[in-house]
Design an enzyme around this catalytic site. Structure first.
Site, short mmCIF file in Angstrom:
data_model
loop_
_atom_site.label_atom_id
_atom_site.label_comp_id
_atom_site.label_asym_id
_atom_site.label_seq_id
_atom_site.Cartn_x
_atom_site.Cartn_y
_atom_site.Cartn_z
N HIS A 89 0.41 10.26 1.43
CA HIS A 89 0.13 10.16 2.87
C HIS A 89 1.19 9.33 3.60
O HIS A 89 1.33 9.44 4.80
CB HIS A 89 -1.30 9.70 3.15
CG HIS A 89 -1.61 8.25 2.99
ND1 HIS A 89 -2.13 7.70 1.84
CD2 HIS A 89 -1.50 7.22 3.87
CE1 HIS A 89 -2.33 6.41 2.02
NE2 HIS A 89 -1.95 6.08 3.23
N ASP A 224 -2.53 10.71 -4.75
CA ASP A 224 -1.87 10.36 -3.48
C ASP A 224 -0.52 9.68 -3.73
O ASP A 224 -0.37 8.48 -3.49
CB ASP A 224 -2.82 9.45 -2.68
CG ASP A 224 -2.40 9.30 -1.23
OD1 ASP A 224 -1.25 9.67 -0.91
OD2 ASP A 224 -3.19 8.80 -0.42
N SER A 646 -0.85 0.73 1.66
CA SER A 646 -0.71 2.09 1.14
C SER A 646 0.63 2.19 0.45
O SER A 646 1.66 1.87 1.04
CB SER A 646 -0.77 3.10 2.28
OG SER A 646 -2.07 3.18 2.77
N1 ASP Z 1 -5.79 4.52 3.01
C1 ASP Z 1 -5.59 3.41 3.83
C2 ASP Z 1 -4.68 3.77 4.97
O1 ASP Z 1 -4.25 4.87 5.07
C3 ASP Z 1 -5.14 2.23 3.08
C4 ASP Z 1 -6.09 1.13 3.29
O2 ASP Z 1 -6.37 0.82 4.44
O3 ASP Z 1 -6.57 0.55 2.32
O4 ASP Z 1 -4.40 3.01 5.84
#
Ligand code: ASP
Length: 718
Positions: A89, A224, A646
């Site tokens: 991502h 991911d 991330s």
């Molecule tokens: N998956 C989260 C993000 O995209 C990561 C997190 O906040 O722990 O910001």
């Protein structure tokens, strides 16, 4: 050094030794303070390396392998040739920009077979932290008068002077950051690499497995991750893209520990957490829960309902809107979880209890009361501001685009006088082309119609000016959006280009009635709302700065107060552990490939797996990455993380890579405001799953060969 700050820093050192054990896993620590504040606890929890291995200025330490990725993620170097690992991502926009309907890397994945096949990703950067120094006394020099009043202009001048000095002396880029609401300052010397190339992107069925349904959820089976490579010039220094550049040779790269983790193991997450607000007064938390979050959630929900439906209908829209959809849905779901978590924690009451304790211990009632009163009286302007920001950021894109078009029109005359008309004309033509390529106007119009009523509904009455109301409600929303989208020069790239060309040849904006709305909207935002918001904000910041200083002093030796996340390098540590999300349910700390296959649904796009993947999975050929029968896919731990973490490495007690941080569980997302050690868990992809996917699923064995793999000894195999 100012006496107050000397005692403040001293008090921080003392706090480490008397930390509240209940808060053992809370905190995002500055690497330069680990030795004083955290070493003992980390060693007691299982750390086997020295703090100098984690952070040191003169010898390559783990910090030299941890890079900021782009604007807001973390990445780490996993080979001696600058191979960079981050989340899927985090690389998403770069992957999307390399993708087309003919080469749909976003959907199908990508592996560069040789370094020559790696794809330069324009605009992407990777940033190394060269060193970190505390500079509070330099920044505050001459900026605080006898009564304690701060002179912000002087502070900014001191920051600039320090930056100028350091960049001239070192050649690196200095970044000065304030900690504890301006009570301390640190300078981060950085080295910014700009030739970053895409090496590997997993197919979306791996990188986004479970999509929105599984995002922020545990148990999780998302792969991911993605890989890039840093290139440098002949001297191993940052340079703009050139085919002559060579893979960067890092001071340190991470070793990959194939021994895995088990419950109770010590883990650390090293990275760049973006933003937390752990010290908000109770009324700020109430405002967030009751007003701001509901407004943002509903605005995004409406935009998503339109985008999701459009993406389900057409593969082209799917590619066009992939990054936008992911961005909007990510925080939409996060805020929902955050509100639920805050409600469950009874956050306002908890914070009020802390405030009582603060007062009992001698903290000043004056500042605290002023802060809470400001949050009550200034709440409306904050809600209005956030709602408009959300409308522009996640709502119809035509609004923002019209605004830049207006700027171009307004710049015509000046450009002509300076002989820069051709350059402006070209630049704007390119912007027009790019806007119409990435935006489906019908979808955008539908977003406007869906989102606008929600904006109005959440705006406190006096923040929706009658002039704007007249323009929209005067003719009704349907007719108004027709006027904007269908009956104006914005209806097509062709019409707008003609309007632009005509304006360029006369060096004067040609009339277009549709621009009136955006002109009035921005005039209101910039001339009325923004100044009012800025005034409240300045007041709040000043109060928070005093309150924070008082908190540090009052809780000295009683509570360990770390600086809020602000995009700077931090280390957080905890343990691999499961949790109980609600009564009667206990979540295991690990997921495996068999669980991933259980989630598979042939006809569900979010849980679909192709035959090729199912075939490879059935072979159970995991060696040399894993010697058991059910490959670990992900695990959770009690490490305090947030957005920006991330892509952060999850390291074991030897500082070796065991996982790639990518998310938190839904029950954790309030940790940006209030951390709960019982339930807050970060989610990491097991590094052995990453290696298996790279090698056995994607044919990228040359990449795992490049890594330093530490074979599991029989005693450590888990
Ligand atoms: N998956 C989260 C993000 O995209 C990561 C997190 O906040 O722990 O910001």
């Amino acid at each position: 050094m100012h006496a107050f700050f000397r005692s403040l820093i001293l008090s921080l050192f003392l706090i480490g030794s008397t930390a509240n054990p209940l808060l053992a896993h809370e905190g995002m620590w500055l690497p330069v303070l680990l030795q004083q504040l955290n070493e003992k606890e980390m060693k007691d929890m299982g750390l086997r390396i020295s703090i100098a291995d984690i952070y040191s200025v003169n010898n390559g330490s783990l910090k030299d392998a941890v890079f900021i990725f782009g604007g807001g993620c973390t990445s780490e170097i996993i080979s001696s040739q600058g191979l960079l690992l981050t989340n899927h991502h985090c690389g998403y926009s770069a992957i999307q920009s390399h993708s087309s309907m003919a080469n749909n890397y976003l959907r199908d994945g990508f592996v560069a077979k040789t370094q020559a096949d790696e794809l330069p990703s324009k605009g992407l950067t990777a940033t190394r932290i060269v060193r970190i120094d505390e500079v509070t006394s330099q920044i505050l020099m001459g900026a605080i008068d006898a009564s304690g009043k701060r002179n912000e202009t002087q502070i900014q001048a001191n920051i600039q002077a320090l930056k100028d000095k350091l960049s001239a002396e070192t050649g690196f880029s200095p970044v000065v950051k304030s900690m504890y609401y301006g009570n301390q300052y640190y300078v981060f010397l950085t080295e910014v690499f700009t030739d970053i190339r895409m090496v590997l992107a997993p197919p979306s069925y791996i990188g986004k497995y479970g999509y929105d349904e599984d995002n922020w959820m545990w148990p999780r089976h998302t792969g991911d991750f993605s890989m890039f490579r840093i290139y440098a010039d002949a001297d191993n220094k940052p340079a703009a893209y050139s085919p002559d550049n060579k893979p960067y040779k890092p001071y340190r790269h991470l070793e990959i520990d194939l021994g895995g983790v088990k419950e109770g193991d010590f883990t650390m997450v090293y990275g760049f957490p973006g933003q937390t607000q752990e010290y908000l007064p109770s009324e700020s938390i109430r405002l967030l829960m009751e007003k701001t979050n509901p407004a943002r959630i509903e605005l995004r929900e409406k935009a998503l309902s339109v985008i999701n439906a459009a993406m389900a209908k057409s593969a082209e829209t799917q590619l066009q809107y992939a990054a936008k959809q992911s961005r909007i849905s990510n925080y939409w779901k996060k805020w929902i979880g955050e509100n639920r978590g805050l409600i469950k924690l009874n956050a306002v009451a908890q914070r009020q209890a802390l405030e009582k304790e603060f007062l009992k211990l001698g903290g000043s009632a004056e500042t605290l009361n002023a802060l809470n009163a400001l949050e009550k009286s200034g709440g409306d302007v904050q809600v209005a501001y956030e709602a408009y920001v959300e409308f522009i950021r996640s709502g119809p894109e035509l609004i923002g685009f019209m605004r830049s078009y207006i700027s171009a029109l307004e710049g015509l005359q000046a450009a002509k006088e300076k002989g820069e008309l051709d350059a402006l004309a070209e630049k704007t033509r390119a912007q027009i082309a790019s806007f119409y390529q990435k935006t489906d106007l019908e979808v955008d119009k539908a977003i406007f119609k869906a989102v606008f009523p929600v904006l109005k509904q959440h705006l406190p009455a006096s923040y929706w000016p009658s002039e704007l109301n007249q323009q929209v409600e005067g003719i009704g929303l349907d007719a108004f959006t027709d006027q904007l989208y269908s009956n104006s020069v914005f209806a097509s790239a062709k019409k707008l280009s003609a309007h632009w060309d005509k304006s360029v040849s006369s060096a004067e904006a040609q009339p277009e009635p549709a621009l009136l709305f955006v002109r009035s909207l921005y005039a209101y935002l910039l001339n009325t709302l923004q100044p009012e918001f800025a005034k409240t904000n300045t007041e709040r910041e000043a109060l928070m700065q005093t309150y924070m200083a008082q908190l540090l002093k009052t809780f000295e030796g009683k509570r360990r107060l770390y600086p809020d996340a602000n995009g700077t390098l931090r280390l957080t540590y905890g343990k691999v552990e499961g949790y109980s999300p609600r009564s009667g349910v206990r979540y295991h700390w690990q997921t495996t490939l068999s669980g991933l296959l259980e989630k598979y649904q042939k006809d569900h796009p979010d849980f679909h797996l192709p035959e090729s993947f199912l075939t490879v999975a059935k072979l159970q050929d995991f060696q040399p990455y894993y010697y058991g029968k059910d490959l670990p896919v992900a695990f959770i731990g009690s490490n305090h993380t947030t957005g920006g973490n991330s892509g952060s490495p999850v390291l074991n007690e030897y500082g070796r890579l065991v996982g790639l941080n990518f998310d938190r569980s839904w029950e954790s997302t309030m940790s940006d405001i209030m951390f709960d050690p019982e339930r807050c868990r970060n989610i990491a992809c097991d590094v052995r799953y990453i290696c298996w996917v790279v090698d056995k699923v994607m044919g990228g064995g040359h990449l795992t060969e490049e890594m330093t793999l530490i074979e599991p000894s029989s005693t450590r195999m888990r």
